[in-house]
Motif scaffolding. Sequence first.
Motif, PDB file in Angstrom:
ATOM      1  N   LYS A  71       0.825  -1.206   0.000  1.00  0.00           N
ATOM      2  CA  LYS A  71       0.000   0.000   0.000  1.00  0.00           C
ATOM      3  C   LYS A  71       0.869   1.269   0.000  1.00  0.00           C
ATOM      4  O   LYS A  71       0.638   2.188  -0.768  1.00  0.00           O
ATOM      5  N   ARG A  72       1.879   1.311   0.879  1.00  0.00           N
ATOM      6  CA  ARG A  72       2.765   2.473   0.983  1.00  0.00           C
ATOM      7  C   ARG A  72       4.066   2.041   1.648  1.00  0.00           C
ATOM      8  O   ARG A  72       4.058   1.199   2.530  1.00  0.00           O
ATOM      9  N   VAL A  73       5.176   2.662   1.232  1.00  0.00           N
ATOM     10  CA  VAL A  73       6.483   2.378   1.826  1.00  0.00           C
ATOM     11  C   VAL A  73       7.146   3.695   2.218  1.00  0.00           C
ATOM     12  O   VAL A  73       7.182   4.632   1.425  1.00  0.00           O
ATOM     13  N   ALA A  74       7.643   3.739   3.444  1.00  0.00           N
ATOM     14  CA  ALA A  74       8.444   4.869   3.914  1.00  0.00           C
ATOM     15  C   ALA A  74       9.888   4.383   4.020  1.00  0.00           C
ATOM     16  O   ALA A  74      10.167   3.405   4.719  1.00  0.00           O
ATOM     17  N   PHE A  75      10.783   5.044   3.306  1.00  0.00           N
ATOM     18  CA  PHE A  75      12.210   4.719   3.317  1.00  0.00           C
ATOM     19  C   PHE A  75      12.907   5.710   4.242  1.00  0.00           C
ATOM     20  O   PHE A  75      12.765   6.923   4.043  1.00  0.00           O
ATOM     21  N   ALA A  76      13.650   5.229   5.228  1.00  0.00           N
ATOM     22  CA  ALA A  76      14.393   6.112   6.136  1.00  0.00           C
ATOM     23  C   ALA A  76      15.885   5.846   5.973  1.00  0.00           C
ATOM     24  O   ALA A  76      16.352   4.725   6.193  1.00  0.00           O
ATOM     25  N   GLU A  77      16.610   6.875   5.558  1.00  0.00           N
ATOM     26  CA  GLU A  77      18.057   6.751   5.321  1.00  0.00           C
ATOM     27  C   GLU A  77      18.690   8.128   5.494  1.00  0.00           C
ATOM     28  O   GLU A  77      18.135   9.119   5.046  1.00  0.00           O
ATOM     29  N   LYS A  78      19.855   8.174   6.129  1.00  0.00           N
ATOM     30  CA  LYS A  78      20.544   9.453   6.309  1.00  0.00           C
ATOM     31  C   LYS A  78      21.902   9.510   5.617  1.00  0.00           C
ATOM     32  O   LYS A  78      22.437  10.584   5.396  1.00  0.00           O
ATOM     33  N   TYR A  79      22.483   8.375   5.248  1.00  0.00           N
ATOM     34  CA  TYR A  79      23.831   8.345   4.693  1.00  0.00           C
ATOM     35  C   TYR A  79      23.832   8.957   3.289  1.00  0.00           C
ATOM     36  O   TYR A  79      23.241   8.414   2.365  1.00  0.00           O
ATOM     37  N   LYS A  80      24.490  10.092   3.159  1.00  0.00           N
ATOM     38  CA  LYS A  80      24.505  10.837   1.893  1.00  0.00           C
ATOM     39  C   LYS A  80      25.108  10.027   0.745  1.00  0.00           C
ATOM     40  O   LYS A  80      24.743  10.202  -0.400  1.00  0.00           O
ATOM     41  N   GLY A  81      26.039   9.117   1.069  1.00  0.00           N
ATOM     42  CA  GLY A  81      26.686   8.313   0.045  1.00  0.00           C
ATOM     43  C   GLY A  81      25.754   7.352  -0.669  1.00  0.00           C
ATOM     44  O   GLY A  81      26.088   6.816  -1.722  1.00  0.00           O
ATOM     45  N   ILE A  96       5.157   4.434 -10.166  1.00  0.00           N
ATOM     46  CA  ILE A  96       4.878   4.085  -8.770  1.00  0.00           C
ATOM     47  C   ILE A  96       5.256   5.267  -7.892  1.00  0.00           C
ATOM     48  O   ILE A  96       6.397   5.733  -7.920  1.00  0.00           O
ATOM     49  N   GLU A  97       4.279   5.761  -7.131  1.00  0.00           N
ATOM     50  CA  GLU A  97       4.521   6.954  -6.324  1.00  0.00           C
ATOM     51  C   GLU A  97       4.066   6.813  -4.872  1.00  0.00           C
ATOM     52  O   GLU A  97       4.037   7.797  -4.140  1.00  0.00           O
ATOM     53  N   ASN A  98       3.696   5.612  -4.454  1.00  0.00           N
ATOM     54  CA  ASN A  98       3.173   5.436  -3.102  1.00  0.00           C
ATOM     55  C   ASN A  98       4.301   5.170  -2.093  1.00  0.00           C
ATOM     56  O   ASN A  98       4.331   4.170  -1.404  1.00  0.00           O
ATOM     57  N   TYR A  99       5.218   6.139  -2.032  1.00  0.00           N
ATOM     58  CA  TYR A  99       6.343   6.034  -1.110  1.00  0.00           C
ATOM     59  C   TYR A  99       6.761   7.422  -0.659  1.00  0.00           C
ATOM     60  O   TYR A  99       6.361   8.438  -1.247  1.00  0.00           O
ATOM     61  N   GLU A 100       7.545   7.459   0.389  1.00  0.00           N
ATOM     62  CA  GLU A 100       8.172   8.696   0.837  1.00  0.00           C
ATOM     63  C   GLU A 100       9.587   8.370   1.308  1.00  0.00           C
ATOM     64  O   GLU A 100       9.877   7.231   1.692  1.00  0.00           O
ATOM     65  N   ILE A 101      10.456   9.366   1.248  1.00  0.00           N
ATOM     66  CA  ILE A 101      11.831   9.213   1.717  1.00  0.00           C
ATOM     67  C   ILE A 101      12.009  10.115   2.929  1.00  0.00           C
ATOM     68  O   ILE A 101      11.702  11.313   2.868  1.00  0.00           O
ATOM     69  N   ILE A 102      12.480   9.532   4.012  1.00  0.00           N
ATOM     70  CA  ILE A 102      12.748  10.278   5.239  1.00  0.00           C
ATOM     71  C   ILE A 102      14.262  10.374   5.381  1.00  0.00           C
ATOM     72  O   ILE A 102      14.926   9.365   5.615  1.00  0.00           O
TER      73      ILE A 102
END
Length: 188
Positions: A71-81, A96-102
């Motif tokens: 249904k939806r995916v939230a991706f959490a990542e901080k490493y700039k590399g 596909i647009e049912n996601y967000e990046i944190i």
Amino acid sequence: MRIISGLLKGKKILVPKDNKTRPLKDLTKESIFNIIEHSNKFKIDLNNSNILDLFSGVGSFGIECLSRGAKRVAFAEKYKGVLSILKKNLANLKFIENYEIIEEDINNKNLFLNLSTKFNIIFLDPPYKDKKIENLLIKIKDNNILSKNGIIILHRHKNEKDYFPSCFKLMEKKTYGISKIIFLSFLN
């Protein structure tokens, strides 16, 4: 690396050229999804699931979920590399647009306060040397972001000794090469 199943089956996933990240291997990923789909220990319908992919790296796990109809995916990542690669991999999904990046530190105490949904699956793939797993699991519980029948999937080095808060129970543990996959849920 590729998408194993679903709408985007066979599509390649870009990976970094550095050795600071360790993308989830296809065999391990396939095994995780076989367990999710075929185990009678879980009540997870991927098509109606909200997924939180913590330490998402290039997004291999979450993208596989999207391909399989999450249904939806939230991706959490901080490493700039690796963030630019994650963004390219998601942009390559086109329709596909049912996601967000944190783009935040997962250990930031306010990260979970900003999440407005409960998740059916929380995938944790921290660096193997990360020793803050127990604290992270407590934050997940205290912020009430895992759904009642939800599961936490943890990818760790096979020799790592992790301790889990008493409110979680071990549902399943499998070893693949140098890594192990741990499935946790809330105690009822």
